[in-house]
Write a protein that holds these residues in place. Structure first.
Motif, PDB file in Angstrom:
ATOM      1  N   LYS A 269       0.794  -1.229   0.000  1.00 32.31           N
ATOM      2  CA  LYS A 269       0.000   0.000   0.000  1.00 32.31           C
ATOM      3  C   LYS A 269       0.827   1.281   0.000  1.00 32.31           C
ATOM      4  N   GLN A 270       2.009   1.267   0.555  1.00 32.08           N
ATOM      5  CA  GLN A 270       2.847   2.461   0.572  1.00 32.08           C
ATOM      6  C   GLN A 270       3.631   2.650  -0.729  1.00 32.08           C
ATOM      7  N   LYS A 271       3.696   1.615  -1.569  1.00 33.76           N
ATOM      8  CA  LYS A 271       4.504   1.668  -2.784  1.00 33.76           C
ATOM      9  C   LYS A 271       3.690   1.691  -4.068  1.00 33.76           C
ATOM     10  N   VAL A 272       2.437   1.258  -4.004  1.00 30.95           N
ATOM     11  CA  VAL A 272       1.599   1.183  -5.194  1.00 30.95           C
ATOM     12  C   VAL A 272       0.780   2.461  -5.302  1.00 30.95           C
ATOM     13  N   LYS A 273       0.959   3.177  -6.427  1.00 30.55           N
ATOM     14  CA  LYS A 273       0.213   4.410  -6.652  1.00 30.55           C
ATOM     15  C   LYS A 273      -1.127   4.144  -7.307  1.00 30.55           C
ATOM     16  N   GLY A 274      -1.250   3.016  -7.977  1.00 28.89           N
ATOM     17  CA  GLY A 274      -2.498   2.675  -8.650  1.00 28.89           C
ATOM     18  C   GLY A 274      -2.488   1.233  -9.102  1.00 28.89           C
ATOM     19  N   LEU A 275      -3.689   0.717  -9.319  1.00 28.84           N
ATOM     20  CA  LEU A 275      -3.854  -0.660  -9.770  1.00 28.84           C
ATOM     21  C   LEU A 275      -5.017  -0.672 -10.738  1.00 28.84           C
ATOM     22  N   THR A 276      -4.814  -1.223 -11.911  1.00 27.64           N
ATOM     23  CA  THR A 276      -5.863  -1.273 -12.918  1.00 27.64           C
ATOM     24  C   THR A 276      -6.180  -2.722 -13.243  1.00 27.64           C
ATOM     25  N   LEU A 277      -7.436  -3.074 -13.143  1.00 30.80           N
ATOM     26  CA  LEU A 277      -7.903  -4.399 -13.545  1.00 30.80           C
ATOM     27  C   LEU A 277      -8.598  -4.251 -14.888  1.00 30.80           C
ATOM     28  N   VAL A 278      -8.190  -5.070 -15.847  1.00 30.82           N
ATOM     29  CA  VAL A 278      -8.770  -5.012 -17.179  1.00 30.82           C
ATOM     30  C   VAL A 278      -9.432  -6.351 -17.468  1.00 30.82           C
ATOM     31  N   PRO A 279     -10.781  -6.389 -17.469  1.00 24.78           N
ATOM     32  CA  PRO A 279     -11.467  -7.638 -17.751  1.00 24.78           C
ATOM     33  C   PRO A 279     -11.162  -8.115 -19.176  1.00 24.78           C
ATOM     34  N   ALA A 280     -10.953  -9.413 -19.312  1.00 27.40           N
ATOM     35  CA  ALA A 280     -10.676  -9.996 -20.626  1.00 27.40           C
ATOM     36  C   ALA A 280     -11.209 -11.422 -20.650  1.00 27.40           C
ATOM     37  N   GLY A 281     -11.340 -11.949 -21.814  1.00 33.54           N
ATOM     38  CA  GLY A 281     -11.811 -13.322 -21.959  1.00 33.54           C
ATOM     39  C   GLY A 281     -10.712 -14.207 -22.511  1.00 33.54           C
ATOM     40  N   GLY A 282     -11.013 -15.450 -22.693  1.00 27.04           N
ATOM     41  CA  GLY A 282     -10.091 -16.369 -23.325  1.00 27.04           C
ATOM     42  C   GLY A 282      -8.946 -16.846 -22.457  1.00 27.04           C
ATOM     43  N   GLY A 283      -9.077 -16.761 -21.132  1.00 26.25           N
ATOM     44  CA  GLY A 283      -8.046 -17.262 -20.253  1.00 26.25           C
ATOM     45  C   GLY A 283      -6.834 -16.357 -20.104  1.00 26.25           C
ATOM     46  N   CYS A 284      -6.968 -15.115 -20.535  1.00 26.52           N
ATOM     47  CA  CYS A 284      -5.861 -14.167 -20.444  1.00 26.52           C
ATOM     48  C   CYS A 284      -5.737 -13.649 -19.014  1.00 26.52           C
ATOM     49  N   PHE A 285      -4.561 -13.777 -18.422  1.00 26.67           N
ATOM     50  CA  PHE A 285      -4.266 -13.192 -17.116  1.00 26.67           C
ATOM     51  C   PHE A 285      -2.823 -12.753 -17.161  1.00 26.67           C
ATOM     52  N   GLU A 286      -2.606 -11.441 -17.157  1.00 23.90           N
ATOM     53  CA  GLU A 286      -1.255 -10.915 -17.214  1.00 23.90           C
ATOM     54  C   GLU A 286      -1.066  -9.857 -16.136  1.00 23.90           C
ATOM     55  N   VAL A 287       0.143  -9.785 -15.635  1.00 27.14           N
ATOM     56  CA  VAL A 287       0.502  -8.801 -14.622  1.00 27.14           C
ATOM     57  C   VAL A 287       1.656  -7.987 -15.180  1.00 27.14           C
ATOM     58  N   THR A 288       1.495  -6.667 -15.189  1.00 23.93           N
ATOM     59  CA  THR A 288       2.572  -5.781 -15.612  1.00 23.93           C
ATOM     60  C   THR A 288       2.852  -4.760 -14.513  1.00 23.93           C
TER      61      THR A 288
END
Length: 60
Positions: free
Chosen positions: A10-29
């Motif tokens: 919480k002290q290091k993350v300025k933001g978090l974006t979740l992007v819904p997608a289909g087809g089994g896609c799960f990526e973390v950047t």
């Protein structure tokens, strides 16, 4: 997983974006750098390993 990242970093993350997608896609950047892709590995990531990878990227 999002809740774990926000709670743990919480002290290091300025933001978090979740992007819904289909087809089994799960990526973390982090800052545009891909650190995990389910499309490449074929498996859903372990929450702890993603947390550690994010921590490492945030140290840079």
């Amino acid at each position: 997983m999002a809740a774990t990242l926000l709670t743990s970093l919480k002290q290091k993350v300025k933001g978090l974006t979740l992007v819904p997608a289909g087809g089994g896609c799960f990526e973390v950047t982090v800052n545009g750098e891909l650190i995990y892709s389910k499309l490449q590995t074929g498996t859903f990531p372990d929450e702890q390993s993603v947390l550690e990878s994010v921590r490492e990227r945030l140290k840079r």
